[in-house]
Scaffold this active site. Structure first.
Site, PDB file in Angstrom:
ATOM      1  N   ARG A 148       1.009  -1.386  -0.201  1.00 28.04           N
ATOM      2  CA  ARG A 148      -0.012  -0.352   0.247  1.00 28.04           C
ATOM      3  C   ARG A 148       1.136   1.450  -0.174  1.00 28.04           C
ATOM      4  O   ARG A 148       0.475   2.431  -0.371  1.00 28.04           O
ATOM      5  CB  ARG A 148      -0.783  -0.073   0.850  1.00 28.04           C
ATOM      6  CG  ARG A 148      -1.835   1.076   1.013  1.00 28.04           C
ATOM      7  CD  ARG A 148      -3.037   0.586   1.933  1.00 28.04           C
ATOM      8  NE  ARG A 148      -4.172   1.824   2.332  1.00 28.04           N
ATOM      9  CZ  ARG A 148      -4.342   3.249   3.000  1.00 28.04           C
ATOM     10  NH1 ARG A 148      -3.068   3.099   3.617  1.00 28.04           N
ATOM     11  NH2 ARG A 148      -5.033   3.655   2.879  1.00 28.04           N
TER      12      ARG A 148
ATOM     13  N   ASP B  31       2.781   5.952  -2.704  1.00 29.77           N
ATOM     14  CA  ASP B  31       4.244   6.506  -3.127  1.00 29.77           C
ATOM     15  C   ASP B  31       3.810   6.653  -5.264  1.00 29.77           C
ATOM     16  O   ASP B  31       4.097   8.434  -5.189  1.00 29.77           O
ATOM     17  CB  ASP B  31       5.053   5.646  -2.866  1.00 29.77           C
ATOM     18  CG  ASP B  31       6.195   6.660  -3.431  1.00 29.77           C
ATOM     19  OD1 ASP B  31       6.247   7.867  -3.476  1.00 29.77           O
ATOM     20  OD2 ASP B  31       7.446   5.826  -3.992  1.00 29.77           O
TER      21      ASP B  31
ATOM     22  N   VAL C  77       1.422   9.715  -6.197  1.00 21.43           N
ATOM     23  CA  VAL C  77       0.975  10.966  -5.840  1.00 21.43           C
ATOM     24  C   VAL C  77       2.816  11.145  -6.690  1.00 21.43           C
ATOM     25  O   VAL C  77       3.904  11.363  -5.983  1.00 21.43           O
ATOM     26  CB  VAL C  77       0.886  11.229  -4.517  1.00 21.43           C
ATOM     27  CG1 VAL C  77       1.987  12.937  -4.115  1.00 21.43           C
ATOM     28  CG2 VAL C  77       0.391  10.579  -3.827  1.00 21.43           C
TER      29      VAL C  77
ATOM     30  N   GLY D 148       4.127  10.252  -8.627  1.00 19.64           N
ATOM     31  CA  GLY D 148       5.483   9.188  -9.403  1.00 19.64           C
ATOM     32  C   GLY D 148       6.339   8.612  -8.168  1.00 19.64           C
ATOM     33  O   GLY D 148       5.935   9.074  -6.592  1.00 19.64           O
TER      34      GLY D 148
ATOM     35  N   SER E 265       8.619   9.747  -2.149  1.00 15.96           N
ATOM     36  CA  SER E 265       7.865  11.404  -1.685  1.00 15.96           C
ATOM     37  C   SER E 265       7.026  10.798  -0.305  1.00 15.96           C
ATOM     38  O   SER E 265       6.773  11.594   0.816  1.00 15.96           O
ATOM     39  CB  SER E 265       7.312  11.788  -2.120  1.00 15.96           C
ATOM     40  OG  SER E 265       6.372  11.294  -2.763  1.00 15.96           O
TER      41      SER E 265
ATOM     42  N   PRO F 179      -7.344   7.438  -4.548  1.00 12.90           N
ATOM     43  CA  PRO F 179      -8.667   6.708  -4.985  1.00 12.90           C
ATOM     44  C   PRO F 179      -9.721   6.631  -3.492  1.00 12.90           C
ATOM     45  O   PRO F 179      -8.847   5.873  -2.624  1.00 12.90           O
ATOM     46  CB  PRO F 179      -9.333   5.395  -6.111  1.00 12.90           C
ATOM     47  CG  PRO F 179      -7.792   5.165  -6.152  1.00 12.90           C
ATOM     48  CD  PRO F 179      -6.201   6.358  -5.513  1.00 12.90           C
TER      49      PRO F 179
ATOM     50  N   HIS G 223      -5.892  -6.169  -2.696  1.00  7.84           N
ATOM     51  CA  HIS G 223      -6.817  -6.267  -0.989  1.00  7.84           C
ATOM     52  C   HIS G 223      -6.939  -7.535  -0.736  1.00  7.84           C
ATOM     53  O   HIS G 223      -7.377  -7.621   0.134  1.00  7.84           O
ATOM     54  CB  HIS G 223      -8.075  -5.559  -1.311  1.00  7.84           C
ATOM     55  CG  HIS G 223      -7.789  -4.214  -1.383  1.00  7.84           C
ATOM     56  ND1 HIS G 223      -8.977  -2.770  -1.961  1.00  7.84           N
ATOM     57  CD2 HIS G 223      -7.062  -3.351  -0.680  1.00  7.84           C
ATOM     58  CE1 HIS G 223      -8.398  -2.457  -1.255  1.00  7.84           C
ATOM     59  NE2 HIS G 223      -7.665  -1.607  -0.977  1.00  7.84           N
ATOM     60  N   THR G 224      -6.375  -8.653  -1.759  1.00  7.50           N
ATOM     61  CA  THR G 224      -6.425 -10.037  -1.032  1.00  7.50           C
ATOM     62  C   THR G 224      -5.480 -10.015   0.802  1.00  7.50           C
ATOM     63  O   THR G 224      -5.759 -11.363   1.600  1.00  7.50           O
ATOM     64  CB  THR G 224      -5.918 -11.270  -1.670  1.00  7.50           C
ATOM     65  OG1 THR G 224      -5.784 -12.527  -1.925  1.00  7.50           O
ATOM     66  CG2 THR G 224      -4.736 -10.806  -2.082  1.00  7.50           C
TER      67      THR G 224
ATOM     68  N   ASP H 191      -9.903  -9.749   2.716  1.00  7.56           N
ATOM     69  CA  ASP H 191     -10.556 -10.647   2.776  1.00  7.56           C
ATOM     70  C   ASP H 191     -10.672 -11.712   3.908  1.00  7.56           C
ATOM     71  O   ASP H 191      -9.772 -11.947   4.609  1.00  7.56           O
ATOM     72  CB  ASP H 191      -8.946 -11.134   1.471  1.00  7.56           C
ATOM     73  CG  ASP H 191      -9.401 -13.070   1.421  1.00  7.56           C
ATOM     74  OD1 ASP H 191     -10.939 -13.318   1.442  1.00  7.56           O
ATOM     75  OD2 ASP H 191      -8.410 -13.383   1.089  1.00  7.56           O
TER      76      ASP H 191
END
Length: 317
Positions: free
Chosen positions: A61, A66, A69, A71, A75, A162, A192-193, A237
């Protein structure tokens, strides 16, 4: 003959210029300057995931947040200072982005082996891949050569990442803005598994949405009250929360996606067929996920003389 040789030399030179202009990454970038890099990163990640399996998801995540935003430039790793507002406390990251301590440990180990050589951005890219592999997921060749940003953008983090409340249309737009198509979106969502979500991010889905299995919603509500308990966690999950597999897509087909944005991928829309395919074909998901990770890892890297090689991932040199 001389003219022919001269033409070849010109073509080669132009090709070299294109490569430099593109800032192309390379899997062998540290081949001579830090040959044991991947071993050092894998060793630290193995320890981190053994200590806490969730860390594999946290690292993945972190890399996603990273890259989306400005590339893949490290950052997100920068701390706020008196004169600088970074991305760590942006809405999508505050109280949720984690694993910074693991990156610091890896960076320290890498610095001991290869001082002032490897960027934090590259370390994060490798750590994300290793986290997936250590939880049973696919591997891929990580292209290297990124350099670290000397700035960050909280506003870009707030605007580009998102939301868990996103519609399918909004998700497609967010990914298209990064040159990632709907197939990439659907495959990358399979991250998200593994991992967990905070109640505040799925409360609306389990209480208000109709496209959710009733018993699944009821079960989720036990640990996520209609008010309060915002930071209570639930596995994204429920079937295999610490195994990187295709169960996430099986959950979606059964209307057991934890986030509204997850279930949007299987809700009588354009991605239903692909979700069904991934739910029964783990190899297809693994292949597409790995390809999409390489694609995402190529987002606007700083290369050449751009940026810097941070000595401490939390602050600019």
């Amino acid at each position: 003959m001389a003219v022919f040789s001269e033409r070849i030399a010109i073509v080669f030179f132009l090709a070299l210029l294109v490569c430099i202009a593109d800032g192309q990454l390379s899997s062998t970038f540290y081949g001579k300057t830090c040959p044991n890099l991947q071993t050092v990163v894998r060793s630290a990640m193995t320890q981190a995931v053994n200590n806490e399996p969730r860390m594999g998801a946290s690292m993945l995540r972190l890399f996603f947040h990273d890259c989306f935003v400005n590339g893949c430039d490290g950052s997100i790793l920068l701390d706020d200072t008196a004169t600088f507002t970074g991305e760590k406390n942006a809405g999508p990251n505050a109280n949720s982005a984690r694993g910074f301590d693991v990156i610091d440990t890896i960076k320290s180990n890498v610095e001991a082996a290869c001082p002032s050589t490897v960027s934090c951005a590259d370390i994060l890219a490798l750590a994300a891949r290793d986290g997936v592999v250590l939880l049973g997921g696919p591997s891929w060749t990580v292209k290297l050569g990124r350099r670290d940003a000397t700035t960050a953008s909280q506003s870009a983090a707030n605007n580009n990442l998102p939301s868990p409340a996103s519609s399918l249309s909004q998700l497609k737009t967010a990914f298209a803005n990064k040159n990632l198509n709907a197939r990439d979106l659907t495959a990358l969502s399979g991250a998200h598994t593994i991992g967990q979500a905070r109640c505040v991010n799925f409360r609306s889905h389990i209480y208000n949405d109709a496209n959710i299995d009733a018993s699944f919603a009821s079960q989720a509500q036990k640990n996520c009250p209609s008010s309060g308990g915002d930071n209570n966690l639930a596995p994204l999950d429920l079937q295999t929360p610490t195994a990187f597999d295709n169960a996430y897509y099986q959950n979606l087909v059964a209307q057991k996606g934890l986030l509204h944005s997850d279930q949007e991928l299987f809700n009588n829309g354009t991605q239903d067929a692909l979700v069904r395919q991934y739910s029964t074909n783990a190899a297809a998901f693994s292949r597409d996920f790995a390809a999409a990770m390489v694609k995402m890892g190529n987002l606007s890297p700083l290369t050449g003389s751009q940026g810097e090689i941070r000595l401490d991932c939390k602050k600019v040199n």
